[in-house]
Design a protein around this motif. Structure first.
Motif, PDB file in Angstrom:
ATOM      1  N   ASP A  42      33.109  41.101  -7.934  1.00  0.00           N
ATOM      2  CA  ASP A  42      33.008  40.468  -9.110  1.00  0.00           C
ATOM      3  C   ASP A  42      34.187  39.958  -9.992  1.00  0.00           C
ATOM      4  O   ASP A  42      34.118  39.128 -10.597  1.00  0.00           O
ATOM      5  N   GLU A  43      35.313  40.842  -9.567  1.00  0.00           N
ATOM      6  CA  GLU A  43      36.472  40.466 -10.283  1.00  0.00           C
ATOM      7  C   GLU A  43      36.969  39.086  -9.704  1.00  0.00           C
ATOM      8  O   GLU A  43      37.523  38.361 -10.610  1.00  0.00           O
ATOM      9  N   ARG A  44      36.815  39.315  -8.499  1.00  0.00           N
ATOM     10  CA  ARG A  44      37.294  37.749  -7.931  1.00  0.00           C
ATOM     11  C   ARG A  44      36.505  36.853  -8.211  1.00  0.00           C
ATOM     12  O   ARG A  44      37.129  35.521  -8.776  1.00  0.00           O
ATOM     13  N   ALA A  45      35.027  36.882  -8.521  1.00  0.00           N
ATOM     14  CA  ALA A  45      34.446  35.780  -8.796  1.00  0.00           C
ATOM     15  C   ALA A  45      34.732  35.489 -10.465  1.00  0.00           C
ATOM     16  O   ALA A  45      34.614  34.316 -10.777  1.00  0.00           O
ATOM     17  N   ARG A  77      29.929  50.339  -4.948  1.00  0.00           N
ATOM     18  CA  ARG A  77      30.502  49.989  -6.453  1.00  0.00           C
ATOM     19  C   ARG A  77      31.896  49.457  -6.352  1.00  0.00           C
ATOM     20  O   ARG A  77      32.085  48.686  -6.932  1.00  0.00           O
ATOM     21  N   ALA A  78      32.601  50.170  -5.593  1.00  0.00           N
ATOM     22  CA  ALA A  78      34.008  49.854  -5.518  1.00  0.00           C
ATOM     23  C   ALA A  78      34.197  48.283  -5.031  1.00  0.00           C
ATOM     24  O   ALA A  78      34.823  47.369  -5.210  1.00  0.00           O
ATOM     25  N   TYR A  79      33.322  48.042  -3.808  1.00  0.00           N
ATOM     26  CA  TYR A  79      33.528  46.711  -3.179  1.00  0.00           C
ATOM     27  C   TYR A  79      32.865  45.549  -4.164  1.00  0.00           C
ATOM     28  O   TYR A  79      33.610  44.572  -3.975  1.00  0.00           O
ATOM     29  N   TRP A  80      31.596  45.971  -4.803  1.00  0.00           N
ATOM     30  CA  TRP A  80      31.354  44.824  -5.677  1.00  0.00           C
ATOM     31  C   TRP A  80      31.918  44.647  -6.683  1.00  0.00           C
ATOM     32  O   TRP A  80      32.213  43.453  -7.072  1.00  0.00           O
ATOM     33  N   LEU A  91      25.707  59.492  -2.338  1.00  0.00           N
ATOM     34  CA  LEU A  91      26.642  59.221  -3.417  1.00  0.00           C
ATOM     35  C   LEU A  91      27.832  58.418  -2.782  1.00  0.00           C
ATOM     36  O   LEU A  91      28.448  57.644  -3.571  1.00  0.00           O
ATOM     37  N   VAL A  92      28.413  58.798  -1.870  1.00  0.00           N
ATOM     38  CA  VAL A  92      29.550  58.106  -0.868  1.00  0.00           C
ATOM     39  C   VAL A  92      29.427  56.659  -0.832  1.00  0.00           C
ATOM     40  O   VAL A  92      30.196  55.731  -1.151  1.00  0.00           O
ATOM     41  N   GLU A  93      28.132  56.440  -0.338  1.00  0.00           N
ATOM     42  CA  GLU A  93      27.844  54.955   0.006  1.00  0.00           C
ATOM     43  C   GLU A  93      27.729  54.280  -1.585  1.00  0.00           C
ATOM     44  O   GLU A  93      28.196  53.225  -1.558  1.00  0.00           O
ATOM     45  N   TRP A  94      27.333  54.859  -2.478  1.00  0.00           N
ATOM     46  CA  TRP A  94      26.941  54.240  -3.745  1.00  0.00           C
ATOM     47  C   TRP A  94      28.385  53.823  -4.207  1.00  0.00           C
ATOM     48  O   TRP A  94      28.686  52.929  -4.961  1.00  0.00           O
ATOM     49  N   LEU A  95      29.351  54.757  -4.067  1.00  0.00           N
ATOM     50  CA  LEU A  95      30.599  54.832  -4.624  1.00  0.00           C
ATOM     51  C   LEU A  95      31.484  53.730  -3.929  1.00  0.00           C
ATOM     52  O   LEU A  95      32.220  52.820  -4.524  1.00  0.00           O
TER      53      LEU A  95
END
Length: 93
Positions: free
Chosen positions: A34-37, A27-30, A20-24
């Motif tokens: 995605d916002e930058r892209a 998600r925050a990193y991507w 769950l921590v890795e997924w969060l």
């Protein structure tokens, strides 16, 4: 072989919590990526629109220059024709 139920439950919960921590974090990193892209795509689309407008302007100017060049060539041909005519008229006298 005896399994301690608390140990198994703790291990499973640890795996689930780690996942769950890795997924969060992913998600925050991507999401940031995605916002930058998306922002970069928006900037590039605006630049593309500006360049397309500039290209259209240049095409119009090129068409106008082509027309002017044609008129210049016609004028030069007319000048040469008149010079030749004048030379012939001067030779006749």
């Amino acid at each position: 072989m005896v399994f301690d139920l608390n140990l198994v439950i703790g291990l499973v919960l640890g795996f689930l919590l780690g996942w769950l921590v890795e997924w969060l974090m992913d998600r925050a990193y991507w999401r940031r990526g995605d916002e930058r892209a998306s922002h970069q795509v928006m900037l590039l689309e605006a630049e593309l629109g500006r360049l397309q407008a500039e290209l259209d302007t240049m095409r119009l100017k090129l068409r106008d220059l082509s027309h002017l060049r044609s008129r210049l060539e016609q004028a030069q041909a007319e000048i040469e024709r008149l010079r030749a005519q004048r030379l012939r008229a001067g030779e006749e006298t």
